[in-house]
Write a protein that holds these residues in place. Sequence first.
Motif, PDB file in Angstrom:
ATOM      1  N   VAL A  35       0.823  -1.214   0.000  1.00  0.00           N
ATOM      2  CA  VAL A  35       0.000   0.000   0.000  1.00  0.00           C
ATOM      3  C   VAL A  35       0.857   1.264   0.000  1.00  0.00           C
ATOM      4  O   VAL A  35       0.613   2.179  -0.801  1.00  0.00           O
ATOM      5  N   PRO A  36       1.882   1.380   0.882  1.00  0.00           N
ATOM      6  CA  PRO A  36       2.729   2.570   0.791  1.00  0.00           C
ATOM      7  C   PRO A  36       3.394   2.743  -0.575  1.00  0.00           C
ATOM      8  O   PRO A  36       3.580   3.876  -1.031  1.00  0.00           O
ATOM      9  N   ALA A  37       3.756   1.626  -1.213  1.00  0.00           N
ATOM     10  CA  ALA A  37       4.370   1.725  -2.540  1.00  0.00           C
ATOM     11  C   ALA A  37       3.409   2.375  -3.531  1.00  0.00           C
ATOM     12  O   ALA A  37       3.810   3.224  -4.336  1.00  0.00           O
ATOM     13  N   LEU A  38       2.148   1.985  -3.480  1.00  0.00           N
ATOM     14  CA  LEU A  38       1.153   2.557  -4.387  1.00  0.00           C
ATOM     15  C   LEU A  38       0.795   3.995  -3.999  1.00  0.00           C
ATOM     16  O   LEU A  38       0.559   4.840  -4.866  1.00  0.00           O
ATOM     17  N   VAL A  39       0.753   4.261  -2.686  1.00  0.00           N
ATOM     18  CA  VAL A  39       0.392   5.608  -2.217  1.00  0.00           C
ATOM     19  C   VAL A  39       1.489   6.608  -2.547  1.00  0.00           C
ATOM     20  O   VAL A  39       1.230   7.683  -3.106  1.00  0.00           O
ATOM     21  N   PHE A  40       2.737   6.277  -2.189  1.00  0.00           N
ATOM     22  CA  PHE A  40       3.837   7.213  -2.411  1.00  0.00           C
ATOM     23  C   PHE A  40       4.385   7.140  -3.835  1.00  0.00           C
ATOM     24  O   PHE A  40       4.760   8.165  -4.413  1.00  0.00           O
ATOM     25  N   GLY A  41       4.465   5.923  -4.382  1.00  0.00           N
ATOM     26  CA  GLY A  41       5.073   5.763  -5.695  1.00  0.00           C
ATOM     27  C   GLY A  41       4.181   6.178  -6.844  1.00  0.00           C
ATOM     28  O   GLY A  41       4.660   6.729  -7.839  1.00  0.00           O
ATOM     29  N   LEU A  42       2.861   5.899  -6.717  1.00  0.00           N
ATOM     30  CA  LEU A  42       1.950   6.184  -7.819  1.00  0.00           C
ATOM     31  C   LEU A  42       0.896   7.235  -7.473  1.00  0.00           C
ATOM     32  O   LEU A  42       0.084   7.585  -8.321  1.00  0.00           O
ATOM     33  N   GLY A  43       0.891   7.689  -6.215  1.00  0.00           N
ATOM     34  CA  GLY A  43      -0.036   8.746  -5.825  1.00  0.00           C
ATOM     35  C   GLY A  43      -1.468   8.299  -5.612  1.00  0.00           C
ATOM     36  O   GLY A  43      -2.384   9.119  -5.696  1.00  0.00           O
ATOM     37  N   TRP A  44      -1.690   7.017  -5.351  1.00  0.00           N
ATOM     38  CA  TRP A  44      -3.038   6.512  -5.123  1.00  0.00           C
ATOM     39  C   TRP A  44      -3.481   6.795  -3.694  1.00  0.00           C
ATOM     40  O   TRP A  44      -2.665   6.999  -2.797  1.00  0.00           O
ATOM     41  N   GLY A  45      -4.808   6.762  -3.476  1.00  0.00           N
ATOM     42  CA  GLY A  45      -5.351   6.826  -2.132  1.00  0.00           C
ATOM     43  C   GLY A  45      -5.375   5.440  -1.512  1.00  0.00           C
ATOM     44  O   GLY A  45      -5.337   4.429  -2.220  1.00  0.00           O
ATOM     45  N   VAL A  46      -5.461   5.370  -0.178  1.00  0.00           N
ATOM     46  CA  VAL A  46      -5.447   4.078   0.502  1.00  0.00           C
ATOM     47  C   VAL A  46      -6.632   3.194   0.096  1.00  0.00           C
ATOM     48  O   VAL A  46      -6.436   2.003  -0.178  1.00  0.00           O
ATOM     49  N   PRO A  47      -7.876   3.704   0.034  1.00  0.00           N
ATOM     50  CA  PRO A  47      -8.990   2.828  -0.391  1.00  0.00           C
ATOM     51  C   PRO A  47      -8.795   2.256  -1.791  1.00  0.00           C
ATOM     52  O   PRO A  47      -9.176   1.115  -2.068  1.00  0.00           O
ATOM     53  N   GLN A  48      -8.193   3.033  -2.707  1.00  0.00           N
ATOM     54  CA  GLN A  48      -7.943   2.552  -4.061  1.00  0.00           C
ATOM     55  C   GLN A  48      -6.780   1.568  -4.068  1.00  0.00           C
ATOM     56  O   GLN A  48      -6.806   0.560  -4.792  1.00  0.00           O
TER      57      GLN A  48
END
Length: 281
Positions: A35-48
């Motif tokens: 989840v942190p990889a997607l949040v920080f790396g790709l700018g996604w929100g946690v629910p997504q």
Amino acid sequence: MFAELSSASPMAALLGAAVGLVLGLTGAGGGIFAVPALVFGLGWGVPQAGPVALLAVGASAAVGSAHGLRAGLVRYRAAMLMAGVGVCVAPLGTWMAHRLPERWLVGLFAVAMLIVAARMYRASRGGGAGRAAGNGESGNCPPLPPCRLNPATGRLHWTRRVAGTLGTIGAVSGFASGLLGVGGGFVIVPALRRFTDITVHGVVATSLFVIALISAGTVANAWWNGMHPGAQGWMFVAGAIVGMLLGRALAPRLAASKLQQLFSMLMAAVALGMFAKAFGA
């Protein structure tokens, strides 16, 4: 749009490979990086990010657990019980995830990461060696775990207490999977090492198998409710599978204690970043 997608896809694959590598090396802890990889790396929100992270972790865990199944390391009855309970409880975590403010979700995730980091670092320093070394033969050793292998058969000696203990582990893992989008290995591995006398390799293999089953159930529920990973999500999944294969190949050749210390420090740093994201807005 096409240029943005083509530049982001390699990054998604690299981030997925890093997550799969950690999961393959440790059997736990890798999923909590997804989840942190997607949040920080790709700018996604946690629910997504949660369902896509689970898809990547589940797919890579399934690949990793295949070796354990062939080698006879997976305690499949225990795994099926934990996974069955976990899949039933996971929708409750998903329901809560969509109703809690994202700041709360990020904060909870950071707390979970700090707990995992502390446990992993402590284990790397030999904190869990006492039970394995003594196993109850001297008066100074801790008591025997409630879930023990039968010396005659090499299998778990099933009782109501054993079933209840494993079911509780599965419930906590499933709830965490649904709420935070993690595989649950950070719950399963330390719990199995504390409450059972299964070997370390057996714990890792069983954990990967449970993660694969719980993730599959949780992802199926998310897919039914309209989750679609998209191109970036599938690249992340593919990268995670490749990273898992690499991690399982490298694991026997690397010093486990040094890896755990490195991952625990990295995890703590990511957790602090998650706190900053949650409360710095």
